[in-house]
Design a protein around this motif. Structure first.
Motif, PDB file in Angstrom:
ATOM      1  N   THR A  20       0.764  -1.303   0.231  1.00  0.00           N
ATOM      2  CA  THR A  20       0.219   0.458  -0.178  1.00  0.00           C
ATOM      3  C   THR A  20       0.723   1.073   0.173  1.00  0.00           C
ATOM      4  O   THR A  20       0.104   2.560  -1.334  1.00  0.00           O
ATOM      5  CB  THR A  20      -1.128   0.149   1.157  1.00  0.00           C
ATOM      6  OG1 THR A  20      -1.587  -1.238   0.951  1.00  0.00           O
ATOM      7  CG2 THR A  20      -1.578   0.874   1.342  1.00  0.00           C
ATOM      8  N   ARG A  47     -11.129  -3.876   6.906  1.00  0.00           N
ATOM      9  CA  ARG A  47      -9.584  -3.324   8.180  1.00  0.00           C
ATOM     10  C   ARG A  47     -10.560  -2.009   8.722  1.00  0.00           C
ATOM     11  O   ARG A  47      -9.965  -1.734   9.884  1.00  0.00           O
ATOM     12  CB  ARG A  47      -8.358  -3.470   7.722  1.00  0.00           C
ATOM     13  CG  ARG A  47      -8.176  -5.180   7.574  1.00  0.00           C
ATOM     14  CD  ARG A  47      -7.117  -5.305   7.542  1.00  0.00           C
ATOM     15  NE  ARG A  47      -6.804  -4.427   6.007  1.00  0.00           N
ATOM     16  CZ  ARG A  47      -5.708  -4.351   5.318  1.00  0.00           C
ATOM     17  NH1 ARG A  47      -4.511  -4.646   6.183  1.00  0.00           N
ATOM     18  NH2 ARG A  47      -5.432  -3.436   4.423  1.00  0.00           N
ATOM     19  N   ASP A  87      -5.981  -0.774  -5.108  1.00  0.00           N
ATOM     20  CA  ASP A  87      -5.052  -1.805  -3.615  1.00  0.00           C
ATOM     21  C   ASP A  87      -5.831  -2.861  -3.205  1.00  0.00           C
ATOM     22  O   ASP A  87      -7.318  -2.659  -3.222  1.00  0.00           O
ATOM     23  CB  ASP A  87      -4.899  -0.592  -2.471  1.00  0.00           C
ATOM     24  CG  ASP A  87      -4.137  -1.080  -1.813  1.00  0.00           C
ATOM     25  OD1 ASP A  87      -3.551  -1.991  -1.677  1.00  0.00           O
ATOM     26  OD2 ASP A  87      -3.707  -0.612  -0.453  1.00  0.00           O
ATOM     27  N   GLU A  88      -4.859  -3.712  -2.523  1.00  0.00           N
ATOM     28  CA  GLU A  88      -5.790  -5.002  -1.793  1.00  0.00           C
ATOM     29  C   GLU A  88      -6.707  -6.322  -2.700  1.00  0.00           C
ATOM     30  O   GLU A  88      -7.638  -6.323  -2.886  1.00  0.00           O
ATOM     31  CB  GLU A  88      -6.628  -4.733  -0.705  1.00  0.00           C
ATOM     32  CG  GLU A  88      -5.964  -3.777   0.324  1.00  0.00           C
ATOM     33  CD  GLU A  88      -4.746  -4.307   0.422  1.00  0.00           C
ATOM     34  OE1 GLU A  88      -5.008  -5.981   0.987  1.00  0.00           O
ATOM     35  OE2 GLU A  88      -4.153  -3.674   1.815  1.00  0.00           O
TER      36      GLU A  88
HETATM   37 MG    MG Z   1      -2.214  -2.884   1.846  1.00  0.00          MG
END
Ligand code: MG
Ligand code: ADP
Ligand code: ZN
Length: 193
Positions: A20, A47, A87-88
């Protein structure tokens, strides 16, 4: 507007390796360079609650759009955007592969960060397939939580994660929670408890 040829960079590695951070670093540079960038993350990445932001474990953040899947992402990408950052990627599943393929055909520069492997060392769809398709792979290592060597894996160290409502927990706490459930491990220490 004429588009350049599509380009795909995949930033992959275990948890805590700085995926990230690297994605945010590149996006910030692109913004300084006055490039038009769109940043996405999946609504499943709970999260840090359902905030429209990327968070790194060290607390670095960047604004993002929140999407429920690859099809929605494709719809939201604007024609004049130059760089699409995701991302992710592991939360998107296999449908991300054809969508990234379409973005590349249209000439976007696509930057994808995600886990290459699950905590039990299995390939984590769709990141391995995206790595195969990519122009460039940035493969990062974390630091082994036991011996300090380079860590290519992350391991689940509790049977179940603590019961926390991600919508109520503050980001600092969630980051610590991550670290109590998963640890970065080198090849030798993966076997250890
Ligand atoms: Mg990450
Ligand atoms: P990722 O997205 O790959 O999970 P992040 O970019 O969110 O990683 O966070 C990377 C940061 O996490 C590092 O710069 C460091 O400050 C912190 N960190 C915590 N534990 C570790 C570890 N075991 N190895 C490396 N960095 C760690
Ligand atoms: Zn180790």
């Amino acid at each position: 507007m004429t588009k350049r040829t599509g380009y795909l960079e995949v930033i992959a590695g275990p948890m805590f390796c700085g995926k990230t951070e690297e994605l945010i670093r590149q996006v910030k540079r692109a913004v300084i360079g006055k490039k038009r960038v769109q940043v996405f993350k999946h609504t499943l990445d709970k999260r840090y609650g359902s905030e429209r932001k990327l968070y790194s474990h060290a607390g670095i953040t960047f604004d993002s759009d929140l999407v429920s899947g690859a099809a929605e992402l494709l719809k939201l990408v604007r024609p004049d955007t130059e760089i699409v950052a995701i991302d992710e990627a592991q939360w998107f599943g296999e449908t991300l592969v054809p969508v990234v393929g379409k973005l590349l055909e249209k000439g976007y520069h696509v930057l994808v960060a995600g886990l290459a492997m699950t905590f039990d060392r299995q390939p984590f769809t769709p990141v391995p397939a995206l790595m195969a398709l990519s122009d460039r792979v940035t493969k990062l290592s974390a630091v082994c939580s036991i011996c300090g060597a380079d860590a290519v894996y992350h391991k689940r160290v509790t049977a179940k994660g603590p019961k926390v409502d991600p919508l109520k927990a503050d980001p600092g706490f969630v980051s610590k929670m991550d670290a109590s459930v998963f640890q970065a491990r080198c090849r030798d220490c993966y076997r250890k408890k």
